[in-house]
Write a protein that holds these residues in place. Structure first.
Motif, PDB file in Angstrom:
ATOM      1  N   UNK A  88      -6.756 -87.830  13.524  1.00 12.06           N
ATOM      2  CA  UNK A  88      -7.073 -87.812  12.097  1.00 12.06           C
ATOM      3  C   UNK A  88      -7.274 -89.228  11.558  1.00 12.06           C
ATOM      4  N   UNK A  89      -6.335 -90.128  11.915  1.00 10.07           N
ATOM      5  CA  UNK A  89      -6.426 -91.495  11.412  1.00 10.07           C
ATOM      6  C   UNK A  89      -7.570 -92.275  12.048  1.00 10.07           C
ATOM      7  N   UNK A  90      -7.769 -92.107  13.366  1.00  9.86           N
ATOM      8  CA  UNK A  90      -8.833 -92.869  14.023  1.00  9.86           C
ATOM      9  C   UNK A  90     -10.201 -92.425  13.511  1.00  9.86           C
ATOM     10  N   UNK A 108       2.212 -95.708  12.064  1.00  8.49           N
ATOM     11  CA  UNK A 108       3.187 -96.317  12.990  1.00  8.49           C
ATOM     12  C   UNK A 108       2.684 -97.643  13.559  1.00  8.49           C
ATOM     13  N   UNK A 109       1.753 -98.265  12.861  1.00  5.00           N
ATOM     14  CA  UNK A 109       1.188 -99.529  13.337  1.00  5.00           C
ATOM     15  C   UNK A 109       2.288-100.571  13.608  1.00  5.00           C
ATOM     16  N   UNK A 110       3.236-100.674  12.682  1.00  4.57           N
ATOM     17  CA  UNK A 110       4.332-101.642  12.827  1.00  4.57           C
ATOM     18  C   UNK A 110       5.141-101.437  14.098  1.00  4.57           C
ATOM     19  N   UNK A 111       5.327-100.173  14.466  1.00  6.07           N
ATOM     20  CA  UNK A 111       6.062 -99.865  15.706  1.00  6.07           C
ATOM     21  C   UNK A 111       5.296-100.341  16.936  1.00  6.07           C
ATOM     22  N   UNK A 136      -5.229 -99.521  30.834  1.00  5.26           N
ATOM     23  CA  UNK A 136      -4.276 -98.749  30.042  1.00  5.26           C
ATOM     24  C   UNK A 136      -4.607 -97.283  30.260  1.00  5.26           C
ATOM     25  N   UNK A 137      -3.651 -96.552  30.818  1.00  2.00           N
ATOM     26  CA  UNK A 137      -3.874 -95.140  31.157  1.00  2.00           C
ATOM     27  C   UNK A 137      -3.303 -94.250  30.060  1.00  2.00           C
ATOM     28  N   UNK A 138      -4.177 -93.460  29.432  1.00  2.00           N
ATOM     29  CA  UNK A 138      -3.756 -92.578  28.346  1.00  2.00           C
ATOM     30  C   UNK A 138      -3.859 -93.271  27.002  1.00  2.00           C
ATOM     31  N   UNK A 139      -4.992 -93.949  26.771  1.00  2.00           N
ATOM     32  CA  UNK A 139      -5.146 -94.782  25.569  1.00  2.00           C
ATOM     33  C   UNK A 139      -5.351 -93.976  24.289  1.00  2.00           C
ATOM     34  N   UNK A 140      -5.929 -92.772  24.401  1.00  2.00           N
ATOM     35  CA  UNK A 140      -6.075 -91.903  23.232  1.00  2.00           C
ATOM     36  C   UNK A 140      -7.087 -92.403  22.212  1.00  2.00           C
ATOM     37  N   UNK A 141      -7.173 -91.707  21.075  1.00  2.00           N
ATOM     38  CA  UNK A 141      -8.164 -92.067  20.057  1.00  2.00           C
ATOM     39  C   UNK A 141      -7.803 -93.325  19.262  1.00  2.00           C
ATOM     40  N   UNK A 142      -6.542 -93.733  19.388  1.00  2.00           N
ATOM     41  CA  UNK A 142      -6.048 -94.873  18.612  1.00  2.00           C
ATOM     42  C   UNK A 142      -5.415 -95.865  19.598  1.00  2.00           C
ATOM     43  N   UNK A 144      -3.936 -98.553  20.131  1.00  2.00           N
ATOM     44  CA  UNK A 144      -3.298 -99.684  19.452  1.00  2.00           C
ATOM     45  C   UNK A 144      -2.647-100.694  20.390  1.00  2.00           C
ATOM     46  N   UNK A 145      -2.031-100.215  21.475  1.00  2.00           N
ATOM     47  CA  UNK A 145      -1.395-101.177  22.397  1.00  2.00           C
ATOM     48  C   UNK A 145      -2.442-102.141  22.938  1.00  2.00           C
ATOM     49  N   UNK A 146      -3.560-101.593  23.420  1.00  2.00           N
ATOM     50  CA  UNK A 146      -4.621-102.444  23.972  1.00  2.00           C
ATOM     51  C   UNK A 146      -5.157-103.406  22.914  1.00  2.00           C
ATOM     52  N   UNK A 147      -5.388-102.882  21.705  1.00  2.00           N
ATOM     53  CA  UNK A 147      -5.933-103.718  20.622  1.00  2.00           C
ATOM     54  C   UNK A 147      -4.966-104.855  20.274  1.00  2.00           C
ATOM     55  N   UNK A 148      -3.678-104.522  20.115  1.00  2.00           N
ATOM     56  CA  UNK A 148      -2.689-105.551  19.739  1.00  2.00           C
ATOM     57  C   UNK A 148      -2.484-106.549  20.887  1.00  2.00           C
TER      58      UNK A 148
END
Length: 284
Positions: A88-90, A108-111, A136-142, A144-148
């Motif tokens: 929904x968010x992505x 949950x961006x801060x997390x 990154x395995x299982x990156x999903x629609x968002x 965030x780990x890879x981006x950060x």
């Protein structure tokens, strides 16, 4: 029944109260017609996350069978709800004029910032610096780990994000495409990781998302596959959970890490939910 809001965060929550309240929440969540984000869904999962991050010495392995079955069901429900929330968010973010600048809108961006900081610190402490290529395995629609990681910690690393869902990769691509510099070093691959073989040998470090392999058996299978094809001396970072946090995510135990060198296992005590297990494929 005692409300968990009244329990002092510093003292451990008694096991029977914790289980009773989690089972109650599981019952309410199971009855929902949809797990799409809405006031009721968000409220139930917020309460669940708060409960599962209270200090507790619960031993998941020692739980009665019916509680173990409820936990399996809860992990599946939570995983499904998490996926819908990310989607929904992505999708919403991908339609804004500058999607990449708006990833901070994710609740949950801060997390993710805390988790990435913690994982980067653990990687550096174990000699993983200047990685050229990361998967990154299982990156999903968002993703965030890879981006950060790519923008704050590994500024010259190339990232390949693997997900089995092309729709997830599609929205993720749109978000990353709005930053030309990042797009050059971040790719999205739609493939089941169990079908990726020789390519796994290219990476200095591989991240395995918490919900890839929704139970222990599946996770052990995936670990074995990655180990077979990853490069010797390569690092595998696996997200796990401990104690009451294991009602949200699958657990990885030491016996599951066969033929790997266990570098470190870190269990957070703040609001970060995932534990970090760092493994290395030994050199022959």
């Amino acid at each position: 029944m005692a409300s968990f809001q009244n329990i002092n965060i510093e003292t451990q929550i008694p096991e029977e109260i914790l289980i009773a309240q989690i089972m109650q929440l599981h019952e309410s969540i199971s009855k929902l017609e949809s797990l799409r984000p809405c006031k009721q869904v968000n409220s139930l999962f917020t309460r669940l996350v708060k409960l599962c991050t209270l200090p507790s010495s619960i031993d998941i392995e020692a739980l009665p069978q019916e509680v173990k079955e409820m936990r399996d069901s809860l992990i599946n429900l939570s995983g499904h709800a998490e996926g819908l929330l990310e989607f929904e968010f992505s999708t919403f973010i991908s339609l804004t004029p500058e999607p990449f600048k708006n990833v901070t809108l994710f609740p949950y961006y801060g997390n993710y910032v805390k988790l990435a900081h913690m994982e980067n610190k653990i990687l550096k402490e174990n000699g993983m610096v200047n990685a050229k290529k990361v998967a990154f395995v299982g990156s999903g629609p968002m993703p965030l780990t890879s981006i950060i990681m790519a923008t704050h910690h590994m500024e010259s690393t190339h990232f390949d994000n693997f997900d089995i869902d092309e729709k997830a990769n599609e929205v993720a691509r749109k978000i990353v495409a709005s930053d030309a510099a990042l797009e050059k070093r971040m790719k999205f691959v739609t493939q089941d990781i169990m079908e990726v073989r020789e390519r796994l040998g290219q990476y200095d470090c591989i991240f395995l998302a918490a919900l890839v392999g929704m139970n222990r058996e599946a996770k052990v299978k995936i670990l074995g596959h990655i180990r077979k094809y990853m490069k010797e001396g390569g690092i595998l970072l696996v997200r796990s959970a401990k104690g009451s946090r294991a009602f949200l995510y699958p657990i990885l135990e030491e016996p599951d890490m066969v033929n790997f060198e266990v570098l470190t296992i870190f269990h957070p005590t703040n609001d970060v939910i995932n534990s970090v297990v760092l493994l290395r494929k030994p050199k022959a």
